[in-house]
Design an enzyme around this catalytic site. Structure first.
Site, PDB file in Angstrom:
ATOM      1  N   GLU A 275      50.005   4.741  14.602  1.00 36.36           N
ATOM      2  CA  GLU A 275      49.865   3.293  14.791  1.00 36.36           C
ATOM      3  C   GLU A 275      50.799   2.519  13.859  1.00 36.36           C
ATOM      4  OE1 GLU A 275      48.489   2.405  17.418  1.00 36.36           O
ATOM      5  OE2 GLU A 275      47.389   4.259  17.831  1.00 36.36           O
ATOM      6  N   HIS A 278      54.074   2.123  15.533  1.00 36.25           N
ATOM      7  CA  HIS A 278      54.050   0.958  16.433  1.00 36.25           C
ATOM      8  C   HIS A 278      54.136  -0.333  15.611  1.00 36.25           C
ATOM      9  CE1 HIS A 278      53.214   2.959  20.220  1.00 36.25           C
ATOM     10  NE2 HIS A 278      52.108   3.525  19.783  1.00 36.25           N
TER      11      HIS A 278
END
Ligand code: ZN
Length: 507
Positions: A275, A278
């Site tokens: 994550e 991202h």
């Protein structure tokens, strides 16, 4: 000092300024939705669910109405002259070009259809939440047939060669079913025998990763690592959820989530790295794009290439652990007597399994490509929904060599086909994996010290190269253009296969 030397907060052109103000409103409504989604997935009490659904529907309707307003179309028409006069690589041209594409796409879909699709999606999702635990194919089959009809209708609003093309273009602009099919069949031809070779040996023992591991210590370690990667806590934060995701409310507030589990030690950490990949992509976007359609990653595949790069090429590598393993051992005393090699073997274990989300780096793409091929066949009429379970099971046997025991562990396992259209949702994962290898290879070509840096807990050269060649552009450049300019050539599977072969010691 020229007027372009400072960030372009406003523009001298009155119509472009008017467009930017409307786009900022659309952005604010969407950001408010994102915040409500984040809250729903993290802190909201269950009692808030019904009202939250209504609030999200209201915001999304307002955002849509604001964006497809005829005035936006008029402004885009009037701005054609300006667009042809300014530098085609500059902010203004990119803003007009990307907004026009989004506008034309949104305006093609009738409001009446949107309402039918979203009403059906809610029913399909609810039916799936009952059908999957009950292993009841007959319950979901008619619903899925309707989903397929609606997916074809959605595709019909856009001229296409294959009905999957418009759906693919929504998440991976510029890619087509034909192009991805060709790439994937090449990958499958190499991957199926490789998986067979590697998994013919008994899987490595990974019992060492299970036991009891203090969640606070796991969280602390993950925060340290992603902070070292360059994920900024000044412009982000980490919270707990069930299905981890990254979300953004502005370029100054990009949040990630993790799943806490005290019975296993690697998934919180690897999930946080994923994550954070991202998140760093979004945090790295040029601040001049704030509150415009340019302030997002360029495609789902490119986004996934970054989460995968940080998770796999960095987070599962021996160089990374050379620096972090002693720290990890201090945080988790269970590893006091576990040599780093044994830990790395457990972390990189491969096994043929039934469930995509639990699969490892080596087998993962086979799961994705099965779904992609079946989607195309459903959309172009080669495969009837009633025959999906048999087709699914046959591909699992052929590609992964596993027998699917039931629907729940077979074609009902993923939510994707039950929460919106069938088509366009899976290819980004494998595109991302292929691209992660190409980006990593290009970065290390430019900075050969990257691996040595990593072994000292330094990630600046890698992060800066990715920011300079990818992150900062947001959507201002097309995915294919970004890929070619950053990696110096087209999308191809060679570097990814070399990486997998090297890692798993294949012959
Ligand atoms: Zn991801």
């Amino acid at each position: 000092m020229t007027k372009f030397s400072a960030p372009l907060a406003t523009t001298a052109h009155p119509q472009l300024q008017e467009l930017r103000e409307i786009l900022a409103q659309v952005n604010d409504l969407s950001s408010a939705s994102a915040l409500l989604h984040w809250d729903q997935a993290t802190y909201m009490p269950a009692g808030g669910a019904a009202a939250r659904g209504r609030q999200l529907a209201t915001l999304s309707r307002l955002a849509h109405e604001t964006f497809v307003h005829p005035r936006v179309g008029e402004l885009l028409e009037n701005l054609r002259d300006l667009e042809s006069e300014v530098d085609s690589d500059g902010f203004e041209a990119a803003l007009i070009r990307v907004t026009r594409r989004d506008y034309e796409k949104a305006a093609r879909i009738p409001t009446e259809f949107e309402a039918r699709m979203s009403e059906h999606s809610a029913i399909a999702y609810e039916t799936w939440t009952r059908a999957r635990p009950a292993n009841d194919w007959n319950l979901i089959c008619p619903t899925m047939e309707k989903t397929l009809d609606l997916s074809r209708e959605l595709a019909s609003f856009t001229p296409h060669e294959h009905p999957a093309d418009p759906l693919i273009d929504d998440s991976d602009p510029g890619f087509s079913a034909a192009q991805i099919s060709a790439l994937f069949s090449e990958l499958r031809d190499e991957l199926v025998p490789l998986v067979r070779e590697i998994t013919s040996q008994p899987p490595a023992d990974d019992a060492v990763l299970r036991g009891h591991f203090d969640v606070k210590a796991q969280r602390r370690f993950a925060r340290q690592v992603v902070g070292d990667f360059g994920y900024s806590f000044e412009r982000g934060r980490i919270d707990a959820t069930h299905h981890p995701f990254m979300t953004k409310f502005s370029l100054g507030d990009v949040r990630i989530t993790i799943r806490e589990d005290d019975a296993e030690v690697s998934s919180l950490l690897l999930g946080a790295m994923h994550e954070a990949g991202h998140g760093m992509y979004e945090q790295g976007i040029s601040p001049i794009y704030e509150a415009t359609p340019l302030a997002h990653g360029a495609s789902s595949g490119l986004h996934e290439s970054q989460s995968r790069l940080w998770e796999n090429f960095v987070g599962r590598s021996p160089a990374f652990w050379q620096h972090y393993y002693p720290m990890f051992q201090r945080a988790f005393s269970q590893f006091d007597d576990v040599p780093m090699d044994a830990f790395l073997t457990a972390l990189n274990r491969s096994e043929r399994t039934l469930i995509r989300t639990e699969s490892d780096e080596l087998t993962y793409n086979l799961h994705v490509m099965i779904r992609f091929d079946l989607e195309l066949q459903m959309l172009d009429g080669r495969l009837q929904i009633a025959d999906l379970p048999d087709a699914w099971d046959a591909r699992y046997l052929a590609d992964l060599g596993v027998q699917v025991p039931d629907y729940a562990n077979g074609c009902l396992q993923d939510v994707h086909w039950f929460m919106g259209a069938i088509g366009g949702a899976f290819q980004c994962y494998t595109l991302g994996n292929i691209l992660s290898a190409q980006f990593y290879e290009a970065a290390t070509r430019a900075h050969p010290s990257i691996e040595d840096d990593m072994a000292r807990g330094e990630f600046g050269a890698l992060r800066d190269w990715l920011t300079g060649n990818l992150y900062r552009f947001g959507r201002a450049r097309e995915p294919q253009q970004l890929i070619e300019s950053a990696i110096g050539g087209p999308l191809q599977i060679g570097p990814y296969m070399n990486y997998l072969r090297g890692k798993y010691g294949a012959s």
